[in-house]
Structures are given as C-alpha cells and as structure tokens.
Design a protein around this motif. Sequence first.
Motif, mmCIF file in Angstrom:
data_model
loop_
_atom_site.group_PDB
_atom_site.id
_atom_site.type_symbol
_atom_site.label_atom_id
_atom_site.label_comp_id
_atom_site.label_asym_id
_atom_site.label_seq_id
_atom_site.Cartn_x
_atom_site.Cartn_y
_atom_site.Cartn_z
ATOM 1 N N GLY A 4 0.818 -1.200 0.000
ATOM 2 C CA GLY A 4 0.000 0.000 0.000
ATOM 3 C C GLY A 4 0.852 1.250 0.000
ATOM 4 O O GLY A 4 1.997 1.237 0.453
ATOM 5 N N PHE A 5 0.280 2.308 -0.516
ATOM 6 C CA PHE A 5 0.906 3.625 -0.469
ATOM 7 C C PHE A 5 -0.030 4.536 0.302
ATOM 8 O O PHE A 5 -1.241 4.530 0.066
ATOM 9 C CB PHE A 5 1.147 4.167 -1.885
ATOM 10 N N THR A 6 0.523 5.298 1.226
ATOM 11 C CA THR A 6 -0.283 6.199 2.030
ATOM 12 C C THR A 6 0.339 7.589 2.019
ATOM 13 O O THR A 6 1.548 7.735 1.862
ATOM 14 C CB THR A 6 -0.452 5.667 3.470
ATOM 15 N N GLY A 7 -0.500 8.580 2.175
ATOM 16 C CA GLY A 7 -0.054 9.968 2.212
ATOM 17 C C GLY A 7 -1.216 10.863 1.846
ATOM 18 O O GLY A 7 -2.232 10.402 1.319
ATOM 19 N N ALA A 8 -1.062 12.121 2.138
ATOM 20 C CA ALA A 8 -2.108 13.084 1.800
ATOM 21 C C ALA A 8 -2.316 13.107 0.288
ATOM 22 O O ALA A 8 -1.472 12.636 -0.486
ATOM 23 C CB ALA A 8 -1.726 14.472 2.306
ATOM 24 N N HIS A 9 -3.435 13.671 -0.117
ATOM 25 C CA HIS A 9 -3.749 13.786 -1.540
ATOM 26 C C HIS A 9 -2.655 14.604 -2.241
ATOM 27 O O HIS A 9 -2.082 15.526 -1.674
ATOM 28 C CB HIS A 9 -5.119 14.445 -1.717
ATOM 29 N N GLY A 10 -2.341 14.201 -3.459
ATOM 30 C CA GLY A 10 -1.385 14.945 -4.269
ATOM 31 C C GLY A 10 0.078 14.673 -3.977
ATOM 32 O O GLY A 10 0.940 15.416 -4.440
ATOM 33 N N THR A 11 0.388 13.613 -3.239
ATOM 34 C CA THR A 11 1.790 13.330 -2.914
ATOM 35 C C THR A 11 2.472 12.415 -3.931
ATOM 36 O O THR A 11 3.667 12.170 -3.813
ATOM 37 C CB THR A 11 1.932 12.719 -1.502
ATOM 38 N N GLY A 12 1.730 11.908 -4.895
ATOM 39 C CA GLY A 12 2.347 11.112 -5.950
ATOM 40 C C GLY A 12 2.133 9.608 -5.858
ATOM 41 O O GLY A 12 2.819 8.836 -6.533
ATOM 42 N N LYS A 13 1.185 9.178 -5.069
ATOM 43 C CA LYS A 13 0.942 7.742 -4.902
ATOM 44 C C LYS A 13 0.518 7.080 -6.224
ATOM 45 O O LYS A 13 1.070 6.055 -6.610
ATOM 46 C CB LYS A 13 -0.132 7.515 -3.827
ATOM 47 N N SER A 14 -0.439 7.668 -6.902
ATOM 48 C CA SER A 14 -0.916 7.090 -8.165
ATOM 49 C C SER A 14 0.158 7.136 -9.241
ATOM 50 O O SER A 14 0.272 6.218 -10.059
ATOM 51 C CB SER A 14 -2.164 7.837 -8.644
ATOM 52 N N ALA A 84 -7.233 8.749 8.503
ATOM 53 C CA ALA A 84 -6.712 10.113 8.670
ATOM 54 C C ALA A 84 -7.738 11.160 8.241
ATOM 55 O O ALA A 84 -7.945 12.166 8.940
ATOM 56 C CB ALA A 84 -5.415 10.282 7.878
ATOM 57 N N TYR A 85 -8.392 10.946 7.114
ATOM 58 C CA TYR A 85 -9.421 11.900 6.676
ATOM 59 C C TYR A 85 -10.607 11.898 7.639
ATOM 60 O O TYR A 85 -11.226 12.934 7.879
ATOM 61 C CB TYR A 85 -9.867 11.596 5.239
ATOM 62 N N THR A 86 -10.896 10.747 8.233
ATOM 63 C CA THR A 86 -11.978 10.671 9.210
ATOM 64 C C THR A 86 -11.627 11.455 10.471
ATOM 65 O O THR A 86 -12.478 12.162 11.024
ATOM 66 C CB THR A 86 -12.296 9.201 9.548
ATOM 67 N N VAL A 87 -10.388 11.353 10.919
ATOM 68 C CA VAL A 87 -9.942 12.155 12.068
ATOM 69 C C VAL A 87 -10.091 13.634 11.744
ATOM 70 O O VAL A 87 -10.581 14.426 12.563
ATOM 71 C CB VAL A 87 -8.481 11.822 12.455
ATOM 72 N N HIS A 88 -9.678 14.023 10.545
ATOM 73 C CA HIS A 88 -9.819 15.424 10.121
ATOM 74 C C HIS A 88 -11.282 15.864 10.216
ATOM 75 O O HIS A 88 -11.584 16.945 10.750
ATOM 76 C CB HIS A 88 -9.305 15.599 8.691
ATOM 77 N N HIS A 89 -12.191 15.047 9.711
ATOM 78 C CA HIS A 89 -13.615 15.392 9.749
ATOM 79 C C HIS A 89 -14.135 15.492 11.183
ATOM 80 O O HIS A 89 -14.924 16.373 11.502
ATOM 81 C CB HIS A 89 -14.448 14.379 8.961
ATOM 82 N N ALA A 134 -6.563 21.746 -3.587
ATOM 83 C CA ALA A 134 -5.213 22.266 -3.776
ATOM 84 C C ALA A 134 -4.669 23.000 -2.553
ATOM 85 O O ALA A 134 -3.544 23.474 -2.569
ATOM 86 C CB ALA A 134 -5.183 23.196 -4.987
ATOM 87 N N ASP A 135 -5.441 23.097 -1.496
ATOM 88 C CA ASP A 135 -5.016 23.813 -0.291
ATOM 89 C C ASP A 135 -3.859 23.078 0.387
ATOM 90 O O ASP A 135 -4.047 21.977 0.905
ATOM 91 C CB ASP A 135 -6.204 23.936 0.668
ATOM 92 N N PRO A 136 -2.642 23.670 0.401
ATOM 93 C CA PRO A 136 -1.510 22.976 1.011
ATOM 94 C C PRO A 136 -1.686 22.767 2.517
ATOM 95 O O PRO A 136 -1.190 21.796 3.076
ATOM 96 C CB PRO A 136 -0.318 23.881 0.722
ATOM 97 N N GLY A 137 -2.430 23.644 3.169
ATOM 98 C CA GLY A 137 -2.683 23.481 4.599
ATOM 99 C C GLY A 137 -3.471 22.216 4.889
ATOM 100 O O GLY A 137 -3.200 21.515 5.874
ATOM 101 N N PHE A 138 -4.447 21.924 4.043
ATOM 102 C CA PHE A 138 -5.252 20.716 4.214
ATOM 103 C C PHE A 138 -4.378 19.473 4.050
ATOM 104 O O PHE A 138 -4.445 18.535 4.849
ATOM 105 C CB PHE A 138 -6.411 20.720 3.215
ATOM 106 N N ALA A 139 -3.522 19.459 3.021
ATOM 107 C CA ALA A 139 -2.625 18.313 2.808
ATOM 108 C C ALA A 139 -1.690 18.125 4.001
ATOM 109 O O ALA A 139 -1.440 16.992 4.433
ATOM 110 C CB ALA A 139 -1.826 18.503 1.520
ATOM 111 N N LEU A 140 -1.180 19.214 4.554
ATOM 112 C CA LEU A 140 -0.287 19.112 5.709
ATOM 113 C C LEU A 140 -1.026 18.620 6.958
ATOM 114 O O LEU A 140 -0.459 17.865 7.753
ATOM 115 C CB LEU A 140 0.390 20.457 5.975
ATOM 116 N N GLU A 141 -2.284 19.038 7.124
ATOM 117 C CA GLU A 141 -3.096 18.540 8.242
ATOM 118 C C GLU A 141 -3.257 17.023 8.151
ATOM 119 O O GLU A 141 -3.084 16.307 9.138
ATOM 120 C CB GLU A 141 -4.495 19.167 8.217
#
Length: 183
Positions: A4-14, A84-89, A134-141
């Motif tokens: 598996g690959f994990t990381g915030a959206h836009g980090t290059g997993k796909s 992680a996204y669930t924790v954010h929510h 595209a919000d970099p703050g959201f990706a860092l969170e």
Amino acid sequence: MRIGFTGAHGTGKSTLLREMFTWKELNGHCFVSGLTRYQARTNGLKLNQQGNFEGQKALVKAMSWHLKTIPNLVVDRTLLDIYAYTVHHRDKGKLNSRELNYIRNRARQYQYLFDVVFYIRPEFEVKGDEVRNADPGFALEVAAIIENAITLEPLGTSQFVLLSGTVKQRLATVKEWLHENNV
C-alpha cells in the motif's frame, strides 16, 4: 504480497503505481489505483474536505474487500488514509467520536493485511482538480494525522517505509525494499 501507499492527496501515490505497473518483480499483482475517485464518481460520495461518514464507511468497505480477496495487491490508498481523513472530519465537527471509532476499528481489523505500506510526505505543490483540494494546509493537516497514526495508533501494519525525493528516487527506494525482501 499486499503493498500500500499512504499519504495526503497529491503526494504522488498514483504516479508511482503507474510507473511500477510493468515491473517484473510485481508480475501477477493486481494494481488498484483511483479507488477513492471511483467510489466518489460511481456512488456520489463526498470526499476530502466535503467528506462525511457515509463516504468514509463506503471507502473502508471497498478497501477491506480488496484486502480480503486479492492476495497480491498494490494500491494507492490504505485504510490509514481513510482513517486520517476521518480524524480530520471529526476534528472539524463533521463527524462524531462514535463514527471515528467505527472507522478506526475497521482500519485495525484489516490494515494488518498489508505486508508493507510506503508513506509519502507532501513535498511538492498540490494540484487541485474536481476531487483533490489544492489547499496545502489541508494536505499538511492530513499528513500530520497520518504520521501521528503511524507512530501512536496500533493499526496493524507491520512495516512502514518513508519515501521522499523525486519520483525516480522514490521508485528506487521501493525497488530496493522489494529486492531486500525477496519479492
């Protein structure tokens, strides 16, 4: 082997999955890329910052099914991402603790099926689209939540490997891990 690959959206997993698809070391593996987008598109799920419990629950169900039924799997998201996204929510008041516990328990139930999870920190500018924010703050969170979960949450994956640098450097790290583990 389940990878598996994990990381915030836009980090290059796909991107990594697309590059690895032809590797002879992974011949016979099923590559699943874009499961989140597919679920959003076909089931009308709200994801990322607009996400809700029903969306998170559907993603856990889809990912769990893949883990339970496909022994040789390479996937660009893990249950850790969904957690992680669930924790954010929950932190933003969109979900309650009971809903978070449901997702956490499902992650604990199936995340252990991954033999290795490669973690990618945000290193580059996120490019937004119809699903990705595209919000970099959201990706860092999200990245901070993932790192916290890796170090503090017993979600069951036996091995995490940090990937960094260019796509070429990340792929070299993956290939080195595969070689060291006789894959």
